[in-house]
Design a protein around this motif. Structure first.
Motif, PDB file in Angstrom:
ATOM      1  N   UNK A  54      20.816  40.996  18.727  1.00  7.22           N
ATOM      2  CA  UNK A  54      21.350  40.266  17.589  1.00  7.22           C
ATOM      3  C   UNK A  54      22.728  40.834  17.279  1.00  7.22           C
ATOM      4  N   UNK A  55      23.698  39.956  17.063  1.00 10.64           N
ATOM      5  CA  UNK A  55      25.047  40.387  16.716  1.00 10.64           C
ATOM      6  C   UNK A  55      25.203  40.516  15.210  1.00 10.64           C
ATOM      7  N   UNK A  56      25.658  41.671  14.773  1.00  8.87           N
ATOM      8  CA  UNK A  56      25.819  41.935  13.348  1.00  8.87           C
ATOM      9  C   UNK A  56      26.948  41.069  12.789  1.00  8.87           C
ATOM     10  N   UNK A  57      26.687  40.463  11.643  1.00 13.02           N
ATOM     11  CA  UNK A  57      27.691  39.671  10.929  1.00 13.02           C
ATOM     12  C   UNK A  57      28.032  40.373   9.627  1.00 13.02           C
ATOM     13  N   UNK A  60      25.483  42.079   6.861  1.00 14.35           N
ATOM     14  CA  UNK A  60      24.171  42.437   7.415  1.00 14.35           C
ATOM     15  C   UNK A  60      23.864  43.909   7.184  1.00 14.35           C
ATOM     16  N   UNK A  61      22.580  44.188   7.008  1.00 22.64           N
ATOM     17  CA  UNK A  61      22.096  45.562   6.892  1.00 22.64           C
ATOM     18  C   UNK A  61      20.955  45.745   7.887  1.00 22.64           C
ATOM     19  N   UNK A  62      20.642  46.965   8.194  1.00 24.22           N
ATOM     20  CA  UNK A  62      19.529  47.238   9.106  1.00 24.22           C
ATOM     21  C   UNK A  62      18.231  46.693   8.528  1.00 24.22           C
ATOM     22  N   UNK A  63      18.017  46.917   7.247  1.00 23.49           N
ATOM     23  CA  UNK A  63      16.789  46.455   6.603  1.00 23.49           C
ATOM     24  C   UNK A  63      16.699  44.937   6.640  1.00 23.49           C
ATOM     25  N   UNK A  69      13.640  39.534  11.589  1.00 24.45           N
ATOM     26  CA  UNK A  69      12.871  39.449  12.831  1.00 24.45           C
ATOM     27  C   UNK A  69      11.449  39.996  12.684  1.00 24.45           C
ATOM     28  N   UNK A  70      10.996  40.152  11.444  1.00 23.63           N
ATOM     29  CA  UNK A  70       9.626  40.617  11.130  1.00 23.63           C
ATOM     30  C   UNK A  70       9.304  41.945  11.798  1.00 23.63           C
ATOM     31  N   UNK A  95      19.257  45.744  19.111  1.00 25.85           N
ATOM     32  CA  UNK A  95      18.047  45.277  19.778  1.00 25.85           C
ATOM     33  C   UNK A  95      17.058  44.815  18.718  1.00 25.85           C
ATOM     34  N   UNK A  96      16.507  43.612  18.895  1.00 28.99           N
ATOM     35  CA  UNK A  96      15.539  43.087  17.928  1.00 28.99           C
ATOM     36  C   UNK A  96      14.182  42.798  18.577  1.00 28.99           C
ATOM     37  N   UNK A  97      14.081  42.969  19.870  1.00 26.07           N
ATOM     38  CA  UNK A  97      12.793  42.830  20.564  1.00 26.07           C
ATOM     39  C   UNK A  97      12.859  43.666  21.835  1.00 26.07           C
ATOM     40  N   UNK A  98      11.866  44.490  22.025  1.00 26.06           N
ATOM     41  CA  UNK A  98      11.843  45.324  23.218  1.00 26.06           C
ATOM     42  C   UNK A  98      10.758  46.357  23.137  1.00 26.06           C
TER      43      UNK A  98
END
Length: 102
Positions: A54-57, A60-63, A69-70, A95-98
């Motif tokens: 996911x590209x940060x805009x 955006x925050x980590x939380x 992305x649940x 990374x949002x899935x892995x």
């Protein structure tokens, strides 16, 4: 006469410098041959595999990204090791899935 004297001193100085250089190199080589230490680099026990990013805009925050992305914060942190959430920047890929390293 002065010029010949100067040339003689310059030759002697060059000879001394060359001998010094030779001595330093030979000492370094003898140390390497006699007591060589080998540094072993450990391989990671597992490798992080990221399946989706996911590209940060702006804003955006980590939380917020973890919620989007649940993901729990623990999972998000484990699939993004060494991430500084206080210094996110626009365009940074997260990374949002892995599968994280255990």
């Amino acid at each position: 006469m002065a010029k010949a004297n100067y040339n003689k001193r310059a030759m002697i100085l060059n000879l001394v410098l060359m001998l010094s250089l030779f001595l330093v190199i030979s000492m370094a080589e003898s140390r390497k041959a006699n007591g060589a230490r080998v540094l072993k680099v450990r391989k990671p026990r597992c490798s992080l595999e990221c399946e989706s990013v996911f590209g940060v805009a702006s804003g955006d925050t980590c939380f917020g990204i973890a919620q989007l992305f649940s993901l729990t914060t623990e999972v998000f942190d484990s699939i993004n090791p060494n991430l500084n959430c206080e210094a996110l920047f626009v365009g940074q890929w997260l990374c949002v899935a892995g599968s994280p390293c255990q």
